[in-house]
Motif scaffolding. Structure first.
Motif, PDB file in Angstrom:
ATOM      1  N   ASP A 101      -0.575  12.034   1.147  1.00  0.00           N
ATOM      2  CA  ASP A 101      -1.383  13.132   1.656  1.00  0.00           C
ATOM      3  C   ASP A 101      -1.406  14.226   0.605  1.00  0.00           C
ATOM      4  N   ARG A 158       0.675   5.201   0.879  1.00  0.00           N
ATOM      5  CA  ARG A 158      -0.117   6.261   1.492  1.00  0.00           C
ATOM      6  C   ARG A 158       0.401   7.601   0.992  1.00  0.00           C
ATOM      7  N   LYS A 169      -5.724  12.469   3.823  1.00  0.00           N
ATOM      8  CA  LYS A 169      -4.898  11.260   3.801  1.00  0.00           C
ATOM      9  C   LYS A 169      -5.527  10.283   2.813  1.00  0.00           C
ATOM     10  N   CYS A 170      -4.722   9.794   1.884  1.00  0.00           N
ATOM     11  CA  CYS A 170      -5.202   8.902   0.829  1.00  0.00           C
ATOM     12  C   CYS A 170      -4.321   7.660   0.798  1.00  0.00           C
ATOM     13  N   GLN A 171      -4.786   6.661   0.056  1.00  0.00           N
ATOM     14  CA  GLN A 171      -3.932   5.488  -0.149  1.00  0.00           C
ATOM     15  C   GLN A 171      -4.271   4.793  -1.454  1.00  0.00           C
ATOM     16  N   SER A 172      -3.261   4.110  -1.950  1.00  0.00           N
ATOM     17  CA  SER A 172      -3.367   3.322  -3.161  1.00  0.00           C
ATOM     18  C   SER A 172      -2.956   1.889  -2.829  1.00  0.00           C
ATOM     19  N   VAL A 224       0.853  -1.188   0.000  1.00  0.00           N
ATOM     20  CA  VAL A 224       0.000   0.000   0.000  1.00  0.00           C
ATOM     21  C   VAL A 224       0.886   1.234   0.000  1.00  0.00           C
ATOM     22  N   GLN A 242     -11.363   5.307  -2.964  1.00  0.00           N
ATOM     23  CA  GLN A 242     -10.485   6.458  -2.736  1.00  0.00           C
ATOM     24  C   GLN A 242     -10.695   7.501  -3.823  1.00  0.00           C
TER      25      GLN A 242
END
Length: 94
Positions: A7, A5, A17-20, A3, A69
């Motif tokens: 920002d 993360r 705050k995001c994540q892929s 993952v 997301q």
């Protein structure tokens, strides 16, 4: 899959705050990157779609978290409709 993360700082200086689900997002977003809001949305869609596709290739199904997301990003972007020269900055990636 690892993952990633990240920002982002929105035009009003709020931080999200995001994540892929895949490192492929690094081909689209970079720490310190400053882009117009429309360009950020385009890049986010391409990057998170590519990340979801990576999951599909490995596990046989798309990654709903990547799509979720993207939907969160798109929803937040509506707060800035009508803002001239709105920019978004990627302030952290890990």
């Amino acid at each position: 899959m690892p993952v990633v993360r990240f920002d982002v700082m929105w035009p009003d200086a709020t931080v999200m705050k995001c994540q892929s689900p895949s490192t492929v997002i690094r081909n689209f977003l970079h720490e310190g990157q400053l882009v117009s809001l429309p360009e950020f949305l385009k890049i986010s869609e391409l990057g998170l779609s590519a990340a979801s596709e990576r999951v599909r290739e490995k596990y046989g199904f798309a990654c709903s978290a990547a799509i979720d997301q993207l939907e969160i990003i798109l929803a937040k972007a509506t707060d800035f409709q009508g803002w001239e020269a709105a920019v978004v900055q990627v302030i952290r990636m890990d």
